[in-house]
Design a protein around this motif. Structure first.
Motif, PDB file in Angstrom:
ATOM      1  N   VAL A  66       8.891  -2.603   2.892  1.00 17.46           N
ATOM      2  CA  VAL A  66       8.403  -3.537   1.872  1.00 17.46           C
ATOM      3  C   VAL A  66       7.097  -4.104   2.411  1.00 17.46           C
ATOM      4  O   VAL A  66       6.995  -4.439   3.590  1.00 17.46           O
ATOM      5  CB  VAL A  66       9.416  -4.674   1.591  1.00 17.46           C
ATOM      6  CG1 VAL A  66       8.894  -5.610   0.511  1.00 17.46           C
ATOM      7  CG2 VAL A  66      10.775  -4.109   1.189  1.00 17.46           C
ATOM      8  N   GLU A  67       6.090  -4.201   1.553  1.00 17.67           N
ATOM      9  CA  GLU A  67       4.775  -4.684   1.983  1.00 17.67           C
ATOM     10  C   GLU A  67       4.195  -5.629   0.940  1.00 17.67           C
ATOM     11  O   GLU A  67       4.642  -5.657  -0.204  1.00 17.67           O
ATOM     12  CB  GLU A  67       3.822  -3.505   2.197  1.00 17.67           C
ATOM     13  CG  GLU A  67       3.510  -2.755   0.922  1.00 17.67           C
ATOM     14  CD  GLU A  67       2.580  -1.575   1.126  1.00 17.67           C
ATOM     15  OE1 GLU A  67       2.248  -1.218   2.264  1.00 17.67           O
ATOM     16  OE2 GLU A  67       2.167  -1.000   0.103  1.00 17.67           O
ATOM     17  N   TYR A  68       3.192  -6.421   1.364  1.00 22.27           N
ATOM     18  CA  TYR A  68       2.533  -7.322   0.422  1.00 22.27           C
ATOM     19  C   TYR A  68       1.020  -7.223   0.534  1.00 22.27           C
ATOM     20  O   TYR A  68       0.472  -6.765   1.534  1.00 22.27           O
ATOM     21  CB  TYR A  68       3.003  -8.766   0.603  1.00 22.27           C
ATOM     22  CG  TYR A  68       2.560  -9.445   1.883  1.00 22.27           C
ATOM     23  CD1 TYR A  68       1.393 -10.210   1.911  1.00 22.27           C
ATOM     24  CD2 TYR A  68       3.309  -9.355   3.044  1.00 22.27           C
ATOM     25  CE1 TYR A  68       0.994 -10.850   3.069  1.00 22.27           C
ATOM     26  CE2 TYR A  68       2.920  -9.994   4.207  1.00 22.27           C
ATOM     27  CZ  TYR A  68       1.763 -10.739   4.212  1.00 22.27           C
ATOM     28  OH  TYR A  68       1.364 -11.375   5.374  1.00 22.27           O
ATOM     29  N   PRO A  74      -2.946  -3.529  -5.315  1.00 24.68           N
ATOM     30  CA  PRO A  74      -2.328  -2.490  -4.493  1.00 24.68           C
ATOM     31  C   PRO A  74      -2.459  -1.094  -5.110  1.00 24.68           C
ATOM     32  O   PRO A  74      -1.495  -0.507  -5.583  1.00 24.68           O
ATOM     33  CB  PRO A  74      -0.869  -2.939  -4.419  1.00 24.68           C
ATOM     34  CG  PRO A  74      -0.658  -3.742  -5.640  1.00 24.68           C
ATOM     35  CD  PRO A  74      -1.972  -4.378  -5.976  1.00 24.68           C
ATOM     36  N   ASP A  75      -3.674  -0.555  -5.106  1.00 27.01           N
ATOM     37  CA  ASP A  75      -3.913   0.785  -5.667  1.00 27.01           C
ATOM     38  C   ASP A  75      -3.326   1.886  -4.796  1.00 27.01           C
ATOM     39  O   ASP A  75      -3.006   2.957  -5.289  1.00 27.01           O
ATOM     40  CB  ASP A  75      -5.423   1.037  -5.815  1.00 27.01           C
ATOM     41  CG  ASP A  75      -6.028   0.207  -6.933  1.00 27.01           C
ATOM     42  OD1 ASP A  75      -5.315  -0.110  -7.895  1.00 27.01           O
ATOM     43  OD2 ASP A  75      -7.217  -0.125  -6.820  1.00 27.01           O
ATOM     44  N   TYR A  76      -3.230   1.642  -3.504  1.00 25.26           N
ATOM     45  CA  TYR A  76      -2.764   2.670  -2.580  1.00 25.26           C
ATOM     46  C   TYR A  76      -1.542   2.162  -1.826  1.00 25.26           C
ATOM     47  O   TYR A  76      -1.674   1.466  -0.824  1.00 25.26           O
ATOM     48  CB  TYR A  76      -3.879   3.062  -1.603  1.00 25.26           C
ATOM     49  CG  TYR A  76      -5.108   3.554  -2.311  1.00 25.26           C
ATOM     50  CD1 TYR A  76      -5.090   4.772  -2.970  1.00 25.26           C
ATOM     51  CD2 TYR A  76      -6.252   2.788  -2.353  1.00 25.26           C
ATOM     52  CE1 TYR A  76      -6.213   5.228  -3.651  1.00 25.26           C
ATOM     53  CE2 TYR A  76      -7.382   3.238  -3.037  1.00 25.26           C
ATOM     54  CZ  TYR A  76      -7.349   4.449  -3.676  1.00 25.26           C
ATOM     55  OH  TYR A  76      -8.448   4.893  -4.351  1.00 25.26           O
ATOM     56  N   GLY A  80      -0.620  -2.013   2.526  1.00 21.49           N
ATOM     57  CA  GLY A  80      -0.470  -3.464   2.571  1.00 21.49           C
ATOM     58  C   GLY A  80       0.035  -3.933   3.926  1.00 21.49           C
ATOM     59  O   GLY A  80       0.161  -3.158   4.877  1.00 21.49           O
ATOM     60  N   THR A  81       0.343  -5.215   4.010  1.00 21.11           N
ATOM     61  CA  THR A  81       0.903  -5.808   5.217  1.00 21.11           C
ATOM     62  C   THR A  81       2.420  -5.651   5.170  1.00 21.11           C
ATOM     63  O   THR A  81       3.068  -6.143   4.244  1.00 21.11           O
ATOM     64  CB  THR A  81       0.537  -7.300   5.313  1.00 21.11           C
ATOM     65  OG1 THR A  81      -0.889  -7.419   5.310  1.00 21.11           O
ATOM     66  CG2 THR A  81       1.095  -7.929   6.571  1.00 21.11           C
ATOM     67  N   THR A  82       2.977  -4.960   6.148  1.00 18.16           N
ATOM     68  CA  THR A  82       4.422  -4.733   6.182  1.00 18.16           C
ATOM     69  C   THR A  82       5.156  -6.042   6.444  1.00 18.16           C
ATOM     70  O   THR A  82       4.773  -6.811   7.332  1.00 18.16           O
ATOM     71  CB  THR A  82       4.784  -3.708   7.275  1.00 18.16           C
ATOM     72  OG1 THR A  82       4.124  -2.478   6.978  1.00 18.16           O
ATOM     73  CG2 THR A  82       6.279  -3.475   7.334  1.00 18.16           C
ATOM     74  N   ILE A  83       6.200  -6.289   5.667  1.00 17.67           N
ATOM     75  CA  ILE A  83       7.048  -7.448   5.883  1.00 17.67           C
ATOM     76  C   ILE A  83       8.065  -7.055   6.961  1.00 17.67           C
ATOM     77  O   ILE A  83       8.818  -6.094   6.765  1.00 17.67           O
ATOM     78  CB  ILE A  83       7.753  -7.872   4.582  1.00 17.67           C
ATOM     79  CG1 ILE A  83       6.705  -8.228   3.516  1.00 17.67           C
ATOM     80  CG2 ILE A  83       8.692  -9.046   4.844  1.00 17.67           C
ATOM     81  CD1 ILE A  83       7.270  -8.434   2.128  1.00 17.67           C
ATOM     82  N   PRO A  84       8.074  -7.741   8.105  1.00 17.72           N
ATOM     83  CA  PRO A  84       8.977  -7.366   9.202  1.00 17.72           C
ATOM     84  C   PRO A  84      10.450  -7.380   8.765  1.00 17.72           C
ATOM     85  O   PRO A  84      10.867  -8.215   7.967  1.00 17.72           O
ATOM     86  CB  PRO A  84       8.721  -8.443  10.263  1.00 17.72           C
ATOM     87  CG  PRO A  84       7.384  -9.002   9.933  1.00 17.72           C
ATOM     88  CD  PRO A  84       7.252  -8.891   8.442  1.00 17.72           C
ATOM     89  N   ASP A 113       5.312  -4.463  -3.004  1.00 14.65           N
ATOM     90  CA  ASP A 113       5.910  -3.200  -3.425  1.00 14.65           C
ATOM     91  C   ASP A 113       6.805  -2.688  -2.304  1.00 14.65           C
ATOM     92  O   ASP A 113       6.798  -3.218  -1.199  1.00 14.65           O
ATOM     93  CB  ASP A 113       4.873  -2.163  -3.872  1.00 14.65           C
ATOM     94  CG  ASP A 113       3.887  -1.767  -2.799  1.00 14.65           C
ATOM     95  OD1 ASP A 113       4.049  -2.169  -1.632  1.00 14.65           O
ATOM     96  OD2 ASP A 113       2.940  -1.034  -3.117  1.00 14.65           O
ATOM     97  N   ALA A 114       7.609  -1.688  -2.616  1.00 16.02           N
ATOM     98  CA  ALA A 114       8.560  -1.168  -1.635  1.00 16.02           C
ATOM     99  C   ALA A 114       8.665   0.341  -1.758  1.00 16.02           C
ATOM    100  O   ALA A 114       8.420   0.918  -2.821  1.00 16.02           O
ATOM    101  CB  ALA A 114       9.934  -1.802  -1.849  1.00 16.02           C
ATOM    102  N   MET A 115       9.027   0.971  -0.637  1.00 14.53           N
ATOM    103  CA  MET A 115       9.225   2.416  -0.604  1.00 14.53           C
ATOM    104  C   MET A 115      10.691   2.709  -0.293  1.00 14.53           C
ATOM    105  O   MET A 115      11.288   2.082   0.583  1.00 14.53           O
ATOM    106  CB  MET A 115       8.338   3.044   0.476  1.00 14.53           C
ATOM    107  CG  MET A 115       8.448   4.561   0.548  1.00 14.53           C
ATOM    108  SD  MET A 115       7.325   5.318   1.762  1.00 14.53           S
ATOM    109  CE  MET A 115       8.042   4.770   3.307  1.00 14.53           C
TER     110      MET A 115
END
Length: 131
Positions: A66-68, A74-76, A80-84, A113-115
């Motif tokens: 998960v990142e912010y 967030p086109d790509y 982003g900055t990964t949420i620890p 967003d999240a992967m």
């Protein structure tokens, strides 16, 4: 290597619309990435940090990341900055704080967003934080 070449083309050819996944395969039809929902957000007691709490839910599989993004579209995904601590079973509850010094005066857009473990990114979900 293919993603690096595509990214290079996107940066050097003006007016060309290019989709770059940067390590995640969103090209497979019929796959939907994780969704984000917010449980709470707001300033801490001293207004030093903006606190965000939410849940990432994958349609199938687990959450890989998960990142912010702050004030950046967030086109790509994956940049982003990964949420620890945001890798694990779905649904995955996350919390993080953004230092007040990182935010601009006025409205700030925070997108998350999240992967999934299948390496499929979900759409960004955005909120507004006012400083």
């Amino acid at each position: 290597m293919k993603n690096l070449i595509t990214l290079f083309l996107a940066m050097t050819v003006v007016g060309l619309a290019v989709s770059v996944s940067l390590g995640a395969d969103n090209a497979e039809k019929g796959k939907t990435g994780p969704s984000i929902s917010f449980q709470s957000l707001g300033w801490d007691g001293t207004k030093s940090f903006y606190q965000v709490a939410g849940t990432a839910t994958a349609g199938g599989g687990d959450i890989e990341k998960v990142e912010y993004f702050i004030n950046d579209k967030p086109d790509y995904p994956g940049t982003g900055t990964t949420i620890p601590g945001t890798s694990g079973l779905s649904p995955l509850v996350f919390t993080f704080s953004i230092p007040e010094t990182v935010l601009n005066s006025g409205d700030n857009t925070i997108c998350i967003d999240a992967m999934s473990s299948a390496r499929v990114w979900g759409p960004p979900t955005c909120i507004t934080a006012t400083k």
